[in-house]
Design an enzyme around this catalytic site. Structure first.
Site, PDB file in Angstrom:
ATOM      1  N   ASP A 111       0.829  -1.197   0.000  1.00 56.61           N
ATOM      2  CA  ASP A 111       0.000   0.000   0.000  1.00 56.61           C
ATOM      3  C   ASP A 111       0.870   1.257   0.000  1.00 56.61           C
ATOM      4  OD1 ASP A 111      -2.305   1.482   0.032  1.00 56.61           O
ATOM      5  OD2 ASP A 111      -2.668   1.264   2.180  1.00 56.61           O
ATOM      6  N   HIS A 136       3.260   3.338  -9.079  1.00 57.86           N
ATOM      7  CA  HIS A 136       3.091   1.911  -9.361  1.00 57.86           C
ATOM      8  C   HIS A 136       4.359   1.322  -9.983  1.00 57.86           C
ATOM      9  CE1 HIS A 136      -0.990   2.148  -8.106  1.00 57.86           C
ATOM     10  NE2 HIS A 136      -1.397   2.877  -9.133  1.00 57.86           N
ATOM     11  N   LEU A 175      11.094 -20.669  -4.323  1.00 57.59           N
ATOM     12  CA  LEU A 175      10.114 -19.788  -3.696  1.00 57.59           C
ATOM     13  C   LEU A 175       8.837 -19.807  -4.515  1.00 57.59           C
ATOM     14  CD1 LEU A 175       9.370 -17.456  -1.630  1.00 57.59           C
ATOM     15  CD2 LEU A 175      10.148 -15.877  -3.412  1.00 57.59           C
TER      16      LEU A 175
END
Length: 233
Positions: free
Chosen positions: A14, A31, A125
């Site tokens: 956020d 972004h 991962l």
């Protein structure tokens, strides 16, 4: 210091828009900066030995944003992952998506499947991207599937079986950046015993030191799951 690492870290990324606005930039620049941090965090988590990292990329509520911004977010994701496919394979990072991906444009759906197929054999991962995701929507979709299958006996295990990624372990730690202190419809079923960590740092400013602080804080906590720990004051 030696710290106890979570198996599954989930992050609510956020603050991209506020980061850009503070600098007099367009929100899309925030972004772009946030995408780079997501790449960094993925690499740091893989190097640390975490097995699962879930990033809240686009929620079911994010459709309320301006159409231009929504289009940019999806194109940014596609371009960013496509450009880094070889690196993801070299680092053995598996990409998975969770959410109502079936409701996205055909081109986006095909891209998500392509990325999942191309990294399916990677096992260092698991990078889970929550895309068009909502915790309530996930539970609703699970219930619909259970009703469709006409199951009579329903328990926790049954509901888990019908979640988007039933094999995904619950997040041990959920981190949210930017100072907000809420889950915002993220992993509602899975977060019942997750540890929560909130930081005022905006996502594009999230650093390796910030990640370390969160992991150290997690390591200090005692997870009881409703039980009593012997010799605890």
């Amino acid at each position: 210091m030696s710290i106890k690492l979570p198996e599954h870290l989930a992050i609510i990324m956020d603050g991209n828009g506020r980061w850009a606005q503070q600098r007099g930039l367009n929100r899309v620049e925030g972004h772009k900066a946030g995408a780079k941090i997501a790449e960094n965090v993925t690499r740091w988590c893989a190097d640390l030995g975490l097995k699962y990292l879930t990033l809240y990329a686009f929620s079911t509520e994010n459709w309320k944003r301006p159409k231009e911004e929504v289009r940019f977010l999806f194109q940014l994701m596609v371009d960013y992952l496509k450009d880094r496919l070889n690196l993801l394979q070299e680092e053995s990072i598996r990409i998975r998506f969770m959410g109502r991906v079936n409701e996205l444009a055909e081109e986006t759906r095909n891209f998500c499947k392509f990325m999942e197929d191309e990294t399916a054999e990677c096992n260092r991962l698991n990078l889970i991207i929550a895309l068009n995701y909502g915790g309530r929507a996930e539970i609703v979709d699970a219930v619909k599937k259970i009703l469709n299958d006409k199951l009579e006996h329903i328990d926790d295990a049954i509901i888990r079986r019908y979640l988007y990624l039933p094999d995904l372990p619950d997040p041990d730690l959920i981190v949210r950046t930017s100072g907000e202190k809420r889950l915002s419809n993220f992993l509602l079923w899975q977060s019942s015993y997750s540890e929560l960590y909130f930081t005022d740092t905006l996502w594009p400013d999230f650093s390796k030191d910030e990640l370390t602080k969160a992991l150290e804080e997690y390591s200090r906590r005692k997870r009881r799951y409703g039980a009593v720990i012997d010799n605890e004051e």
